[in-house]
Design a protein around this motif. Structure first.
Motif, PDB file in Angstrom:
ATOM      1  N   LYS A 141       0.840  -1.194   0.000  1.00  0.00           N
ATOM      2  CA  LYS A 141       0.000   0.000   0.000  1.00  0.00           C
ATOM      3  C   LYS A 141       0.880   1.250   0.000  1.00  0.00           C
ATOM      4  N   GLU A 199       0.548   5.359   0.620  1.00  0.00           N
ATOM      5  CA  GLU A 199      -0.251   6.480   1.100  1.00  0.00           C
ATOM      6  C   GLU A 199       0.341   7.768   0.536  1.00  0.00           C
ATOM      7  N   PHE A 246       0.098  11.825   1.045  1.00  0.00           N
ATOM      8  CA  PHE A 246      -0.372  12.720   2.092  1.00  0.00           C
ATOM      9  C   PHE A 246       0.382  14.036   2.049  1.00  0.00           C
ATOM     10  N   THR A 287      -4.250  12.547   4.778  1.00  0.00           N
ATOM     11  CA  THR A 287      -4.100  11.471   3.802  1.00  0.00           C
ATOM     12  C   THR A 287      -5.004  11.801   2.628  1.00  0.00           C
ATOM     13  N   THR A 288      -4.422  11.959   1.447  1.00  0.00           N
ATOM     14  CA  THR A 288      -5.230  12.296   0.281  1.00  0.00           C
ATOM     15  C   THR A 288      -5.759  11.044  -0.404  1.00  0.00           C
ATOM     16  N   HIS A 289      -4.920  10.021  -0.530  1.00  0.00           N
ATOM     17  CA  HIS A 289      -5.379   8.758  -1.085  1.00  0.00           C
ATOM     18  C   HIS A 289      -4.392   7.642  -0.786  1.00  0.00           C
ATOM     19  N   VAL A 290      -4.912   6.412  -0.918  1.00  0.00           N
ATOM     20  CA  VAL A 290      -4.110   5.216  -0.687  1.00  0.00           C
ATOM     21  C   VAL A 290      -4.340   4.286  -1.870  1.00  0.00           C
ATOM     22  N   GLU A 296     -11.050   4.486  -1.473  1.00  0.00           N
ATOM     23  CA  GLU A 296     -11.724   5.002  -0.283  1.00  0.00           C
ATOM     24  C   GLU A 296     -11.696   3.963   0.836  1.00  0.00           C
ATOM     25  N   LYS A 337      -8.137   3.803   2.220  1.00  0.00           N
ATOM     26  CA  LYS A 337      -7.885   4.985   3.049  1.00  0.00           C
ATOM     27  C   LYS A 337      -8.553   4.832   4.412  1.00  0.00           C
ATOM     28  N   ASP A 338      -9.795   4.379   4.423  1.00  0.00           N
ATOM     29  CA  ASP A 338     -10.515   4.185   5.679  1.00  0.00           C
ATOM     30  C   ASP A 338      -9.822   3.143   6.556  1.00  0.00           C
TER      31      ASP A 338
END
Length: 90
Positions: free
Chosen positions: A30, A32, A34, A45-48, A81, A84-85
Motif C-alpha cells: 500500500k 499512502e 499525504f 491522507t489524500t489517497h491510498v 476510499e 484509506k478508511d
C-alpha cells in the motif's frame, strides 16, 4: 510528479498551508499519499493505493470507451476510499 503551487486551509488550525505531497509505503504494497500542515503538522491522507488499484489505473488508461473508463474510475475510487478508511481507522 505533482502540481506545484497548491495550497489549502487547514481544518485543524485554520492557517493556509502549502501542499507538498509525500508518499509513504505501508505493508501489503500500500502507498499512502499525504501532506502535513506546515503550521500545526496535521496529517492529511489524500489517497491510498495498492497493487490492484495501480493495475486498474493502467487498465483504465487503455480503455477507449468513455463509459467503460468512467465505470473503471468508480471502481478505483471505491477501493481507494476503502483502503484509506482502513489505514486511518485501522
Amino acid at each position: 510528479m505533482y502540481e506545484k503551487g497548491l495550497s489549502a486551509v487547514c481544518e485543524k488550525c485554520g492557517e493556509t498551508t502549502t501542499v507538498k505531497f509525500q508518499d509513504k509505503l505501508h505493508d501489503a504494497g500500500k502507498t499512502e499519499t499525504f501532506f502535513t500542515c506546515e503550521h500545526c503538522n496535521y496529517h492529511y491522507t489524500t489517497h491510498v493505493t495498492d497493487k490492484r488499484v495501480r493495475l486498474w489505473q493502467e487498465e483504465k488508461d487503455q480503455l477507449r470507451d468513455a463509459d467503460q473508463r468512467h465505470n473503471m474510475q468508480l471502481r478505483i475510487n471505491k477501493r481507494m476510499e476503502r483502503l484509506k478508511d482502513e489505514l486511518i481507522n485501522g
